[in-house]
Design an enzyme around this catalytic site. Structure first.
Site, PDB file in Angstrom:
ATOM      1  CB  SER A   1     -14.308  23.637 -29.979  1.00 26.59           C
ATOM      2  OG  SER A   1     -14.360  22.729 -31.064  1.00 26.59           O
TER       3      SER A   1
ATOM      4  CB  SER B   1      -0.920   0.018   1.228  1.00 29.01           C
ATOM      5  OG  SER B   1      -0.156  -0.176   2.408  1.00 29.01           O
TER       6      SER B   1
ATOM      7  CG  ASN C   1      -4.559  -3.874  13.314  1.00 28.94           C
ATOM      8  OD1 ASN C   1      -3.977  -3.880  12.233  1.00 28.94           O
ATOM      9  ND2 ASN C   1      -5.024  -4.978  13.881  1.00 28.94           N
TER      10      ASN C   1
ATOM     11  CG  HIS D   1     -41.305  23.859 -11.487  1.00 28.77           C
ATOM     12  ND1 HIS D   1     -41.532  22.598 -10.996  1.00 28.77           N
ATOM     13  CD2 HIS D   1     -41.905  24.708 -10.622  1.00 28.77           C
ATOM     14  CE1 HIS D   1     -42.259  22.677  -9.888  1.00 28.77           C
ATOM     15  NE2 HIS D   1     -42.491  23.953  -9.638  1.00 28.77           N
TER      16      HIS D   1
ATOM     17  CD  GLN E   1      -3.788  -2.052   2.525  1.00 26.78           C
ATOM     18  OE1 GLN E   1      -3.219  -2.436   3.531  1.00 26.78           O
ATOM     19  NE2 GLN E   1      -3.447  -2.460   1.317  1.00 26.78           N
TER      20      GLN E   1
ATOM     21  CE1 TYR F   1      -6.933  -2.419   9.788  1.00 22.83           C
ATOM     22  CE2 TYR F   1      -6.284  -4.689   9.376  1.00 22.83           C
ATOM     23  CZ  TYR F   1      -6.315  -3.364   8.990  1.00 22.83           C
ATOM     24  OH  TYR F   1      -5.733  -2.985   7.816  1.00 22.83           O
TER      25      TYR F   1
ATOM     26  CD  GLU G   1     -19.445  21.367 -20.077  1.00 29.78           C
ATOM     27  OE1 GLU G   1     -20.444  21.320 -20.788  1.00 29.78           O
ATOM     28  OE2 GLU G   1     -18.289  21.418 -20.541  1.00 29.78           O
TER      29      GLU G   1
ATOM     30  CE  LYS H   1     -19.377  25.503 -28.346  1.00 28.00           C
ATOM     31  NZ  LYS H   1     -19.539  24.054 -28.373  1.00 28.00           N
TER      32      LYS H   1
HETATM   33  N1  ARG Z   1      -2.268  -1.043   5.671  1.00 23.25           N
HETATM   34  C1  ARG Z   1      -3.276  -1.367   6.638  1.00 23.25           C
HETATM   35  C2  ARG Z   1      -4.468  -0.425   6.533  1.00 23.25           C
HETATM   36  O1  ARG Z   1      -4.402   0.489   5.830  1.00 23.25           O
HETATM   37  C3  ARG Z   1      -2.730  -1.307   8.018  1.00 23.25           C
HETATM   38  C4  ARG Z   1      -1.917  -2.505   8.310  1.00 23.25           C
HETATM   39  C5  ARG Z   1      -2.648  -3.464   9.116  1.00 23.25           C
HETATM   40  N2  ARG Z   1      -2.281  -4.713   8.598  1.00 23.25           N
HETATM   41  C6  ARG Z   1      -2.488  -5.864   9.230  1.00 23.25           C
HETATM   42  N3  ARG Z   1      -2.133  -6.913   8.582  1.00 23.25           N
HETATM   43  N4  ARG Z   1      -3.064  -5.936  10.371  1.00 23.25           N
HETATM   44  O2  ARG Z   1      -5.475  -0.625   7.153  1.00 23.25           O
END
Ligand code: ARG
Length: 462
Positions: free
Chosen positions: A280, A25, A113, A159, A325, A320, A293, A286
């Site tokens: 355009s 991540s 967590n 309306h 994530q 958790y 938009e 244009k």
């Molecule tokens: N990257 C995780 C999140 O965004 C946090 C890590 C927790 N990972 C775990 N295997 N307990 O929530």
């Protein structure tokens, strides 16, 4: 080489490449790195207060984390392919600075967590402050246009049909008030974001005697969470932030739609500034309202982020789960999109020029003074239902004759009702119709001025 992966002792095999790719991540959570360092500093202090770090180790850890944070803040420290997440990347970084023995002490009594649950709250607390400032600037742009055009009249619509004349300033300010409510939503959300989950550890708290309140205070939170399971698993505050941002998008999209309409050849109420319009590739003539938009389009995306997040949260068992994530990409995206569209709408609004003559010429179209005629009859003692009926017949007569209400002759007026004397003509003017709506919140110039002052006071503008 050290890897930014915080587990593995009970595994014989390396993670499969594809599993690692799915799990990784850093490409989105590394934006939390500086905040994670701040959390680590507070955590190191809590470990020291609990007697789990010697004075010397504590000092070195604080120096190491501070150095790492500087590298993060200046962009010198970046995640590598081997890092699983922001926490792993930072532990790798700290290990590079302090060595395994000392860096390895920091992880005691905390879990990713409670870390991540705290970081997303810290991020959003900063985010709400930034958003309030962007919204305030946007409101200021509306207020300025309202002030500059304070007595410009326009056809008010219901309306999409011309209904009653109103002041353009009144209409512009009608787009400011939803934003005032959005500020107050953000302020309210900030209260709920004020509880820190740090110290909840994986879910049940820690055996190490660390003080969650100490960490909370150091990180600028009001308190720590009362329940560690809730602290690590709740993301309602993230969903709430996504809602407020979606609402802001929806409110902006309604102004965007107005601007798009105002700039059509048919309406021609307003002209776009060159700097805030696009052309355009094929039609040389244009000038398109792409800013408006795009803002209207982004509202859909912001709603999608909210809907996606709520769908992720639905039915998730406590505490958790890794599904959590998935909260970050949508919420980061919503923050990023608003940081783009709020200033763009501020620019668009500030640079619009209005055609007062055009709007005035349409303000009385479609018999928009009919309500004034009916109200005048009420003041002569006629029940409103009868007044409504008489005025309806007057409109019908005008339509068949191809004339306006104020052009009805004395005889025509008398033929419609004995109550309809020629004095009615006194209220059949656009200016009269506007000034007559003088109750609080009405479109009369004095009321709009009063509203403008109140708005500025409400959002702290001078
Ligand atoms: N990257 C995780 C999140 O965004 C946090 C890590 C927790 N990972 C775990 N295997 N307990 O929530």
């Amino acid at each position: 080489m050290t890897k930014g992966v915080l587990w593995g002792g009970r595994f014989d095999a390396e993670p499969s490449e594809l599993m690692f790719l799915l799990s990784k991540s850093t490409h989105f959570d590394f934006r939390l790195a500086s905040l994670d360092c701040r959390g680590s500093l507070a955590h190191a202090n809590a470990l020291h207060s609990a007697g789990l770090l010697t004075n010397d180790d504590h000092q070195q850890l604080v120096a190491g984390i501070t150095q790492l944070k500087e590298k993060v803040d200046t962009g010198q420290f970046q995640p590598l392919d081997v890092d699983e997440d922001v926490h792993g990347a930072l532990e790798r970084g700290l290990t590079e600075i302090l060595g395994e023995e000392l860096a390895g002490r920091l992880r005691a009594g905390r879990s990713r967590n409670d870390q991540i649950a705290t970081l997303i709250r810290m991020y959003l607390r900063e985010g709400t402050t930034k958003m309030i400032s962007l919204i305030t600037t946007f409101i200021e742009a509306l207020a300025r246009q309202a002030e500059e055009n304070i007595s410009v009249v326009m056809p008010g619509r219901t309306h999409m049909q011309i209904a009653q004349p109103v002041l353009l300033s009144h209409h512009l300010l009608a787009h400011a008030w939803p934003m005032v409510r959005n500020i107050s939503r953000l302020e309210d959300l900030a209260k709920r974001l004020g509880a820190s989950p740090y110290g909840s550890a994986a879910l049940g708290g820690t055996t190490l005697g660390l003080d969650p309140q100490q960490v909370a205070k150091e990180l600028g939170f009001t308190s720590s969470v009362p329940n560690s399971i809730d602290g690590t698993s709740a993301r309602d505050v993230v969903a709430e932030a996504a809602y407020v941002m979606a609402q802001i998008g929806v409110d902006l999209s309604r102004l965007a739609e107005d601007v798009i309409f105002w700039c059509t050849q048919e309406a021609a109420y307003a002209h776009l500034d060159d700097a805030w319009a696009t052309g355009s590739s094929i039609m040389p003539q244009k000038k398109n309202p792409d800013v408006a938009e795009l803002v209207r389009g982004k509202a859909g995306r912001l709603i999608g982020n909210l809907a996606g997040l709520l769908t992720t949260l639905k039915g998730l068992p406590l505490a958790y789960d890794r599904d959590l994530q998935e909260d970050k990409e949508p919420i980061f995206d919503s923050c990023d999109q608003l940081a783009l569209i709020l200033p763009a709408m501020t620019g668009l609004v500030s640079s619009l020029s209005f055609d007062a003559g055009r709007m005035k010429s349409l303000a009385s179209a479609g018999f928009s003074l009919a309500t004034d005629m009916a109200d005048w009859l009420v003041k002569q003692g006629v029940p409103f239902a009868e007044a409504h009926d008489i005025t309806g017949q007057a409109v019908q007569l005008c339509e068949s004759e191809g004339i306006e209400l104020e052009e009805l002759s004395d005889t025509q007026l008398a033929s419609l009702s004995p109550h309809l004397t020629t004095q009615v003509r006194g209220v059949l003017s656009v200016a009269g119709a506007i000034e007559a709506r003088s109750g609080v919140g009405g479109t009369a110039t004095a009321r709009v001025r009063e509203q403008l002052d109140y708005l500025r006071h409400r959002v702290g503008l001078s």
